[in-house]
Design a protein around this motif. Structure first.
Motif, PDB file in Angstrom:
ATOM      1  N   VAL A 139      -4.553   3.977  -2.703  1.00 34.33           N
ATOM      2  CA  VAL A 139      -3.567   3.196  -3.444  1.00 34.33           C
ATOM      3  C   VAL A 139      -4.347   2.247  -4.344  1.00 34.33           C
ATOM      4  O   VAL A 139      -5.067   1.373  -3.866  1.00 34.33           O
ATOM      5  CB  VAL A 139      -2.648   2.405  -2.495  1.00 34.33           C
ATOM      6  CG1 VAL A 139      -1.717   1.488  -3.292  1.00 34.33           C
ATOM      7  CG2 VAL A 139      -1.842   3.348  -1.620  1.00 34.33           C
ATOM      8  N   ASP A 140      -4.228   2.461  -5.655  1.00 32.87           N
ATOM      9  CA  ASP A 140      -5.011   1.679  -6.625  1.00 32.87           C
ATOM     10  C   ASP A 140      -6.497   1.698  -6.274  1.00 32.87           C
ATOM     11  O   ASP A 140      -7.190   0.677  -6.350  1.00 32.87           O
ATOM     12  CB  ASP A 140      -4.500   0.228  -6.684  1.00 32.87           C
ATOM     13  CG  ASP A 140      -3.098   0.133  -7.249  1.00 32.87           C
ATOM     14  OD1 ASP A 140      -2.726   1.018  -8.047  1.00 32.87           O
ATOM     15  OD2 ASP A 140      -2.369  -0.804  -6.879  1.00 32.87           O
ATOM     16  N   GLY A 141      -6.975   2.871  -5.878  1.00 29.26           N
ATOM     17  CA  GLY A 141      -8.392   3.044  -5.587  1.00 29.26           C
ATOM     18  C   GLY A 141      -8.820   2.599  -4.204  1.00 29.26           C
ATOM     19  O   GLY A 141      -9.992   2.744  -3.846  1.00 29.26           O
ATOM     20  N   ARG A 142      -7.903   2.072  -3.408  1.00 26.59           N
ATOM     21  CA  ARG A 142      -8.245   1.590  -2.068  1.00 26.59           C
ATOM     22  C   ARG A 142      -7.861   2.637  -1.028  1.00 26.59           C
ATOM     23  O   ARG A 142      -6.722   3.118  -1.021  1.00 26.59           O
ATOM     24  CB  ARG A 142      -7.524   0.270  -1.784  1.00 26.59           C
ATOM     25  CG  ARG A 142      -7.878  -0.845  -2.765  1.00 26.59           C
ATOM     26  CD  ARG A 142      -7.030  -2.094  -2.528  1.00 26.59           C
ATOM     27  NE  ARG A 142      -7.300  -2.712  -1.230  1.00 26.59           N
ATOM     28  CZ  ARG A 142      -6.686  -3.800  -0.788  1.00 26.59           C
ATOM     29  NH1 ARG A 142      -5.753  -4.385  -1.538  1.00 26.59           N
ATOM     30  NH2 ARG A 142      -6.991  -4.320   0.393  1.00 26.59           N
ATOM     31  N   PRO A 143      -8.792   3.016  -0.139  1.00 31.31           N
ATOM     32  CA  PRO A 143      -8.477   4.018   0.872  1.00 31.31           C
ATOM     33  C   PRO A 143      -7.448   3.504   1.871  1.00 31.31           C
ATOM     34  O   PRO A 143      -7.497   2.348   2.295  1.00 31.31           O
ATOM     35  CB  PRO A 143      -9.826   4.282   1.547  1.00 31.31           C
ATOM     36  CG  PRO A 143     -10.640   3.055   1.298  1.00 31.31           C
ATOM     37  CD  PRO A 143     -10.191   2.532  -0.031  1.00 31.31           C
ATOM     38  N   THR A 144      -6.518   4.359   2.235  1.00 35.53           N
ATOM     39  CA  THR A 144      -5.462   3.963   3.161  1.00 35.53           C
ATOM     40  C   THR A 144      -5.205   5.061   4.187  1.00 35.53           C
ATOM     41  O   THR A 144      -5.426   6.246   3.938  1.00 35.53           O
ATOM     42  CB  THR A 144      -4.130   3.698   2.429  1.00 35.53           C
ATOM     43  OG1 THR A 144      -3.662   4.921   1.842  1.00 35.53           O
ATOM     44  CG2 THR A 144      -4.288   2.639   1.357  1.00 35.53           C
ATOM     45  N   ALA A 145      -4.738   4.640   5.345  1.00 34.74           N
ATOM     46  CA  ALA A 145      -4.152   5.556   6.315  1.00 34.74           C
ATOM     47  C   ALA A 145      -2.671   5.693   5.976  1.00 34.74           C
ATOM     48  O   ALA A 145      -2.012   4.724   5.614  1.00 34.74           O
ATOM     49  CB  ALA A 145      -4.326   5.017   7.731  1.00 34.74           C
ATOM     50  N   VAL A 146      -2.160   6.917   6.082  1.00 34.63           N
ATOM     51  CA  VAL A 146      -0.790   7.198   5.673  1.00 34.63           C
ATOM     52  C   VAL A 146       0.034   7.588   6.901  1.00 34.63           C
ATOM     53  O   VAL A 146      -0.313   8.519   7.622  1.00 34.63           O
ATOM     54  CB  VAL A 146      -0.749   8.336   4.638  1.00 34.63           C
ATOM     55  CG1 VAL A 146       0.687   8.582   4.178  1.00 34.63           C
ATOM     56  CG2 VAL A 146      -1.645   8.004   3.449  1.00 34.63           C
ATOM     57  N   LEU A 147       1.118   6.855   7.121  1.00 30.45           N
ATOM     58  CA  LEU A 147       2.002   7.124   8.247  1.00 30.45           C
ATOM     59  C   LEU A 147       3.393   7.453   7.731  1.00 30.45           C
ATOM     60  O   LEU A 147       3.864   6.850   6.758  1.00 30.45           O
ATOM     61  CB  LEU A 147       2.094   5.905   9.177  1.00 30.45           C
ATOM     62  CG  LEU A 147       0.783   5.285   9.670  1.00 30.45           C
ATOM     63  CD1 LEU A 147       1.093   4.098  10.580  1.00 30.45           C
ATOM     64  CD2 LEU A 147      -0.073   6.305  10.397  1.00 30.45           C
ATOM     65  N   THR A 148       4.060   8.397   8.371  1.00 29.89           N
ATOM     66  CA  THR A 148       5.433   8.718   7.998  1.00 29.89           C
ATOM     67  C   THR A 148       6.349   8.604   9.212  1.00 29.89           C
ATOM     68  O   THR A 148       5.927   8.811  10.348  1.00 29.89           O
ATOM     69  CB  THR A 148       5.561  10.147   7.433  1.00 29.89           C
ATOM     70  OG1 THR A 148       5.156  11.086   8.424  1.00 29.89           O
ATOM     71  CG2 THR A 148       4.714  10.312   6.193  1.00 29.89           C
ATOM     72  N   GLU A 149       7.579   8.270   8.918  1.00 30.89           N
ATOM     73  CA  GLU A 149       8.612   8.200   9.957  1.00 30.89           C
ATOM     74  C   GLU A 149       9.854   8.874   9.395  1.00 30.89           C
ATOM     75  O   GLU A 149      10.361   8.469   8.339  1.00 30.89           O
ATOM     76  CB  GLU A 149       8.894   6.749  10.334  1.00 30.89           C
ATOM     77  CG  GLU A 149       9.772   6.596  11.555  1.00 30.89           C
ATOM     78  CD  GLU A 149       9.817   5.154  12.046  1.00 30.89           C
ATOM     79  OE1 GLU A 149      10.589   4.886  12.988  1.00 30.89           O
ATOM     80  OE2 GLU A 149       9.094   4.321  11.502  1.00 30.89           O
TER      81      GLU A 149
END
Length: 243
Positions: free
Chosen positions: A174-184
């Motif tokens: 997100v805007d070049g920042r690494p993220t963990a992605v969670l869905t519900e």
């Protein structure tokens, strides 16, 4: 507390043979999230936001069929700086304490002044106010300032307990920042959250697809002081000077 593991390791403690190629491939460093469940990651993000004093929210949200677009930095003291675009038009606002400055286009002011004024009176006010910074009188300042008074509610929403059925997807940026992605997922919609893997595990983005209330918001500038510098005095209209 979780710690990063070393990026390198030795495959053997035996002494290498003379002349042997001793190059050892680097092992990929594991992130603490890699040993957590989706619920544990989600909980870390909610804990991280509890002591946040300010942030910027940008994007679109819909409620009861009404869409709002927002780009607003605000804090726990009620200060804010940014813009809100709803069915009336776009409102730019700067607020510090009870002091409010606002700027909007003719559609916004026409919708505002159409209540309680004749068409002629309303159009005169629209002509004065359009695209100028206004220092509103107390009642209007309080009404406009309500856009900035929801920080506590946002924190409460973002730190609420998870429902417990989140799943982890492939990581993203997100805007070049690494993220963990969670869905519900529910029978009607899917909520996806993007949680920072660097620094504090702040929520950086949230989306809701399907259903009646889609949402796509990003969260930035955590704990960054809100710029409440007023507009230049020669750009501000004081409505009390108008007849």
């Amino acid at each position: 507390m979780h710690h990063y593991r070393s990026a390198y390791h030795r495959c053997s403690t035996d002494s290498p043979e003379p002349g042997a190629n001793n190059t050892v491939p680097a092992a990929k460093a594991k992130h603490p999230f890699d040993t957590m469940t989706a619920e544990q990651i989600d909980k870390q993000a909610r804990e991280a936001v509890k002591n946040t004093t300010s942030m910027r929210i940008s994007g679109k949200a819909s409620s009861d069929g009404q869409q709002v677009e927002v780009d607003l930095a605000f804090d726990i003291r009620g200060s804010c700086n940014g813009a809100v675009d709803n069915s009336m038009g776009t409102l730019h606002i700067i607020k510090k304490g009870s002091l409010v400055y606002a700027k909007a286009g003719e559609d916004y002011w026409r919708a505002t002044f159409s209540r309680g004024m004749t068409v002629e009176q309303a159009e005169k006010m629209v002509g004065h106010f359009t695209d100028r910074w206004i220092k509103p009188p107390a009642l209007m300042a309080k009404t406009l300032g309500n856009f900035c008074d929801g920080f506590d509610s946002v924190l409460e929403l973002l730190s609420a307990e998870p429902h417990g059925n989140a799943t982890r997807e492939n990581d993203a940026t997100v805007d070049g920042r690494p993220t963990a992605v969670l869905t519900e997922r529910t029978p009607t919609d899917t909520t996806t959250v993007y949680i920072a893997k660097e620094s504090k595990p702040y929520l950086l983005k949230a989306t809701i697809t399907g259903g009646n209330d889609p949402l796509d918001l990003t969260f930035t500038d955590h704990n960054t002081p809100v710029d409440t510098t007023p507009p230049p005095p020669d750009q501000i209209l004081d409505p009390t000077t108008l007849r």
